[in-house]
Design a protein around this motif. Structure first.
Motif, PDB file in Angstrom:
ATOM      1  N   PHE A  41       0.864  -1.192  -0.051  1.00 35.01           N
ATOM      2  CA  PHE A  41      -0.126  -0.041   0.033  1.00 35.01           C
ATOM      3  C   PHE A  41       0.727   1.223  -0.215  1.00 35.01           C
ATOM      4  CE2 PHE A  41       0.350  -2.023   4.172  1.00 35.01           C
ATOM      5  CZ  PHE A  41       0.943  -0.722   4.930  1.00 35.01           C
ATOM      6  N   GLY A  42       0.339   2.388  -0.112  1.00 34.85           N
ATOM      7  CA  GLY A  42       1.003   3.657  -0.108  1.00 34.85           C
ATOM      8  C   GLY A  42       0.204   4.964   0.495  1.00 34.85           C
ATOM      9  N   ASP A  43       0.645   5.914  -0.160  1.00 32.81           N
ATOM     10  CA  ASP A  43       0.128   7.077   0.413  1.00 32.81           C
ATOM     11  C   ASP A  43      -0.061   8.246  -0.940  1.00 32.81           C
ATOM     12  OD1 ASP A  43      -0.666   9.758   1.740  1.00 32.81           O
ATOM     13  OD2 ASP A  43       0.483   8.939   3.397  1.00 32.81           O
ATOM     14  N   SER A  44      -1.219   9.003  -1.124  1.00 33.54           N
ATOM     15  CA  SER A  44      -1.205   9.798  -2.153  1.00 33.54           C
ATOM     16  C   SER A  44      -0.624  11.207  -1.988  1.00 33.54           C
ATOM     17  CB  SER A  44      -2.841   9.901  -2.419  1.00 33.54           C
ATOM     18  OG  SER A  44      -3.610  10.489  -1.529  1.00 33.54           O
ATOM     19  N   ALA A  45      -0.510  11.510  -0.709  1.00 31.31           N
ATOM     20  CA  ALA A  45       0.086  12.838  -0.120  1.00 31.31           C
ATOM     21  C   ALA A  45       1.097  12.448   0.890  1.00 31.31           C
ATOM     22  CB  ALA A  45      -0.977  13.739   0.116  1.00 31.31           C
ATOM     23  N   PRO A  46       2.450  11.966   0.650  1.00 26.89           N
ATOM     24  CA  PRO A  46       3.124  11.557   1.793  1.00 26.89           C
ATOM     25  C   PRO A  46       3.614  12.720   2.614  1.00 26.89           C
ATOM     26  CG  PRO A  46       4.208  11.253  -0.426  1.00 26.89           C
ATOM     27  CD  PRO A  46       2.722  11.428  -0.693  1.00 26.89           C
ATOM     28  N   HIS A  47       3.959  12.383   3.794  1.00 26.98           N
ATOM     29  CA  HIS A  47       4.690  13.229   4.695  1.00 26.98           C
ATOM     30  C   HIS A  47       5.937  12.997   4.995  1.00 26.98           C
ATOM     31  CE1 HIS A  47       4.461  16.360   7.703  1.00 26.98           C
ATOM     32  NE2 HIS A  47       5.218  15.688   8.409  1.00 26.98           N
ATOM     33  N   ALA A  48       6.688  14.334   4.921  1.00 26.36           N
ATOM     34  CA  ALA A  48       8.113  14.128   5.225  1.00 26.36           C
ATOM     35  C   ALA A  48       8.384  14.060   6.660  1.00 26.36           C
ATOM     36  CB  ALA A  48       8.980  15.423   4.770  1.00 26.36           C
ATOM     37  N   TRP A  49       8.349  12.909   7.409  1.00 35.00           N
ATOM     38  CA  TRP A  49       8.487  12.631   8.551  1.00 35.00           C
ATOM     39  C   TRP A  49       9.710  13.011   9.228  1.00 35.00           C
ATOM     40  CZ3 TRP A  49       3.952  11.872  10.922  1.00 35.00           C
ATOM     41  CH2 TRP A  49       2.900  11.329  10.221  1.00 35.00           C
ATOM     42  N   VAL A  50       9.658  13.658  10.594  1.00 38.97           N
ATOM     43  CA  VAL A  50      10.756  13.878  11.277  1.00 38.97           C
ATOM     44  C   VAL A  50      10.590  13.152  12.726  1.00 38.97           C
ATOM     45  CG1 VAL A  50      11.813  15.663  12.601  1.00 38.97           C
ATOM     46  CG2 VAL A  50      11.087  15.962  10.188  1.00 38.97           C
ATOM     47  N   GLY A  51      11.895  12.566  13.289  1.00 38.88           N
ATOM     48  CA  GLY A  51      11.515  12.162  14.681  1.00 38.88           C
ATOM     49  C   GLY A  51      11.012  10.688  14.614  1.00 38.88           C
ATOM     50  N   GLY A  52      10.806  10.007  13.554  1.00 42.18           N
ATOM     51  CA  GLY A  52      10.467   8.779  13.414  1.00 42.18           C
ATOM     52  C   GLY A  52       9.529   8.588  12.305  1.00 42.18           C
ATOM     53  N   HIS A  53       9.561   7.409  11.586  1.00 36.56           N
ATOM     54  CA  HIS A  53       8.587   7.291  10.257  1.00 36.56           C
ATOM     55  C   HIS A  53       7.598   6.134  10.586  1.00 36.56           C
ATOM     56  CE1 HIS A  53       7.640   7.029   5.884  1.00 36.56           C
ATOM     57  NE2 HIS A  53       8.365   7.892   5.935  1.00 36.56           N
ATOM     58  N   PRO A  54       6.130   6.304   9.984  1.00 40.88           N
ATOM     59  CA  PRO A  54       5.402   5.138  10.465  1.00 40.88           C
ATOM     60  C   PRO A  54       5.833   3.910   9.516  1.00 40.88           C
ATOM     61  CG  PRO A  54       4.527   6.900   8.845  1.00 40.88           C
ATOM     62  CD  PRO A  54       5.409   7.386   9.732  1.00 40.88           C
ATOM     63  N   TYR A  55       6.783   3.981   8.401  1.00 34.11           N
ATOM     64  CA  TYR A  55       7.023   2.745   7.428  1.00 34.11           C
ATOM     65  C   TYR A  55       8.144   2.027   8.430  1.00 34.11           C
ATOM     66  CZ  TYR A  55       4.581   5.065   3.831  1.00 34.11           C
ATOM     67  OH  TYR A  55       3.678   5.756   2.942  1.00 34.11           O
ATOM     68  N   ASP A  56       8.335   2.433   9.426  1.00 36.68           N
ATOM     69  CA  ASP A  56       9.645   1.850  10.399  1.00 36.68           C
ATOM     70  C   ASP A  56       8.518   0.526  10.977  1.00 36.68           C
ATOM     71  OD1 ASP A  56      11.649   3.214   9.587  1.00 36.68           O
ATOM     72  OD2 ASP A  56      11.468   4.727  11.573  1.00 36.68           O
ATOM     73  N   HIS A  57       7.564   0.829  11.168  1.00 38.95           N
ATOM     74  CA  HIS A  57       6.638  -0.157  11.952  1.00 38.95           C
ATOM     75  C   HIS A  57       6.170  -1.215  10.965  1.00 38.95           C
ATOM     76  CE1 HIS A  57       5.887   2.156  15.511  1.00 38.95           C
ATOM     77  NE2 HIS A  57       6.115   3.280  14.796  1.00 38.95           N
ATOM     78  N   MET A  58       6.179  -2.366  11.252  1.00 38.51           N
ATOM     79  CA  MET A  58       5.760  -3.628  10.522  1.00 38.51           C
ATOM     80  C   MET A  58       4.152  -4.022  10.402  1.00 38.51           C
ATOM     81  SD  MET A  58       8.768  -4.233   9.155  1.00 38.51           S
ATOM     82  CE  MET A  58       8.539  -5.577   8.301  1.00 38.51           C
ATOM     83  N   VAL A  59       3.464  -3.381  11.294  1.00 40.69           N
ATOM     84  CA  VAL A  59       2.062  -4.058  11.381  1.00 40.69           C
ATOM     85  C   VAL A  59       1.363  -2.700  11.228  1.00 40.69           C
ATOM     86  CG1 VAL A  59       0.109  -5.019  12.942  1.00 40.69           C
ATOM     87  CG2 VAL A  59       2.622  -5.710  13.019  1.00 40.69           C
ATOM     88  N   HIS A  60       0.496  -2.747   9.819  1.00 37.15           N
ATOM     89  CA  HIS A  60      -0.293  -1.595   9.562  1.00 37.15           C
ATOM     90  C   HIS A  60      -1.629  -1.980   9.635  1.00 37.15           C
ATOM     91  CE1 HIS A  60       3.110   1.338   7.893  1.00 37.15           C
ATOM     92  NE2 HIS A  60       3.750   0.120   8.311  1.00 37.15           N
ATOM     93  N   GLY A  61      -2.629  -0.979   9.630  1.00 39.88           N
ATOM     94  CA  GLY A  61      -4.120  -1.308   9.476  1.00 39.88           C
ATOM     95  C   GLY A  61      -4.762  -0.236   8.875  1.00 39.88           C
ATOM     96  N   ILE A  62      -6.052  -0.235   8.681  1.00 43.79           N
ATOM     97  CA  ILE A  62      -6.853   1.026   8.128  1.00 43.79           C
ATOM     98  C   ILE A  62      -7.991   1.198   9.099  1.00 43.79           C
ATOM     99  CG2 ILE A  62      -6.647   0.260   5.752  1.00 43.79           C
ATOM    100  CD1 ILE A  62      -9.092  -1.451   5.696  1.00 43.79           C
ATOM    101  N   ASP A  63      -8.726   2.294   8.767  1.00 46.38           N
ATOM    102  CA  ASP A  63     -10.051   2.354   9.727  1.00 46.38           C
ATOM    103  C   ASP A  63     -10.909   2.991   8.651  1.00 46.38           C
ATOM    104  OD1 ASP A  63     -10.240   5.527  10.326  1.00 46.38           O
ATOM    105  OD2 ASP A  63      -8.026   5.056  10.763  1.00 46.38           O
ATOM    106  N   ILE A  64     -12.205   2.524   8.586  1.00 48.68           N
ATOM    107  CA  ILE A  64     -12.949   2.725   7.283  1.00 48.68           C
ATOM    108  C   ILE A  64     -14.500   3.247   7.934  1.00 48.68           C
ATOM    109  CG2 ILE A  64     -11.819   1.138   5.936  1.00 48.68           C
ATOM    110  CD1 ILE A  64     -13.979  -0.766   6.611  1.00 48.68           C
TER     111      ILE A  64
END
Length: 263
Positions: A41-64
């Motif tokens: 999956f990906g992001d249509s408007a990615p943020h330039a993260w500072v102090g830690g990146h969500p992609y460093d995490h291995m378990v992702h989910g959605i809320d709908i």
């Protein structure tokens, strides 16, 4: 993990460079590359993260919610999504029309899922708890219920009650759900609501929204289990944008959390 982090950083830099850094529509950025390896999956408007990146995490989910329309849940699962929070109710008289369908379909796709309630300040906590219980089944293998606490933008309920009233009614709500479902509800909240109502004083499990900074910076000192990091995620099987989240732990810790929390 270090190698993965470097790959993700490179991909993010490349994606942002391709966007030109200015106005206009930005192309989705993949979390990882490689045929069949890792999340797709990906992001249509990615943020330039500072102090830690969500992609460093291995378990992702959605809320709908209903706005995601028809969902191909098998594609969602195969993309690397590990859990789903599904909107069930709002206030004391609104139920998401797609909740029961999503609830069933996510279970059929073997995606752990939980239901969430959008809290209003024009109904008592007891009324809202009764409404949630009337719409969300009590069943085994469901994640804990979630109470979504944020200032509402509703024209029908513009109230911003004092903090003591907010905490009192929210506590009534979560205590009733705890007794009914046998699980302590998770608290979802936003930065301004968290600060305005001193939610850091609550000894609860938190799901924090932070789309422009790492939670350790935005919510200093606050422990959390889930982090909602974007509202512009792109996931195979879902048309348009969707909220993306991470579990604040390793895959092994995620499995242990599920064993402890699924009822």
């Amino acid at each position: 993990m270090r190698v993965l982090g470097k790959v993700l950083s490179i991909l993010l830099v490349v994606a942002l460079a391709a966007c030109g850094g200015g106005g206009g529509r930005r192309a989705p950025v993949a979390v990882v590359s490689g045929a069949g390896a890792g999340p797709q999956f990906g992001d249509s408007a990615p943020h330039a993260w500072v102090g830690g990146h969500p992609y460093d995490h291995m378990v992702h989910g959605i809320d709908i919610s209903r706005y995601q329309g028809n969902i191909d849940w098998n594609q969602v699962r195969n993309s690397g999504i590990s859990f789903a929070f599904i909107k069930a109710t709002e206030g004391g008289d609104h139920a998401d029309p797609n909740f029961r369908r999503y609830w069933y379909e996510a279970a059929q796709a073997r995606i752990p899922r939980g239901a969430y309630h959008y809290f209003y300040f024009c109904r008592s906590g007891a009324q809202q708890a009764a409404w949630f219980i009337a719409n969300v089944p009590r069943e085994r293998n469901a994640m804990p219920p979630v109470i979504d606490l944020e200032w509402t933008a509703s024209k029908t309920c513009p109230r911003r009650p004092p903090s003591h009233e907010v905490l009192r009614e929210a506590k009534i709500f979560k205590d009733i759900l705890h007794r009914h479902y046998g699980q302590r509800p998770i608290i979802y909240t936003t930065v301004d609501f968290y600060r305005d109502n001193n939610l850091g004083s609550w000894p609860e499990e938190f799901w924090l929204r932070s789309v422009a900074g790492h939670p350790r910076i935005v919510y200093p000192g606050q422990q959390y289990t889930f982090w909602q990091y974007t509202g512009t995620g792109r996931v195979p099987g879902i048309s348009g944008n969707v909220d993306l989240n991470v579990f604040a732990g390793s895959p092994a810790q995620w499995r242990l959390w599920l064993q402890r929390r699924l009822q």
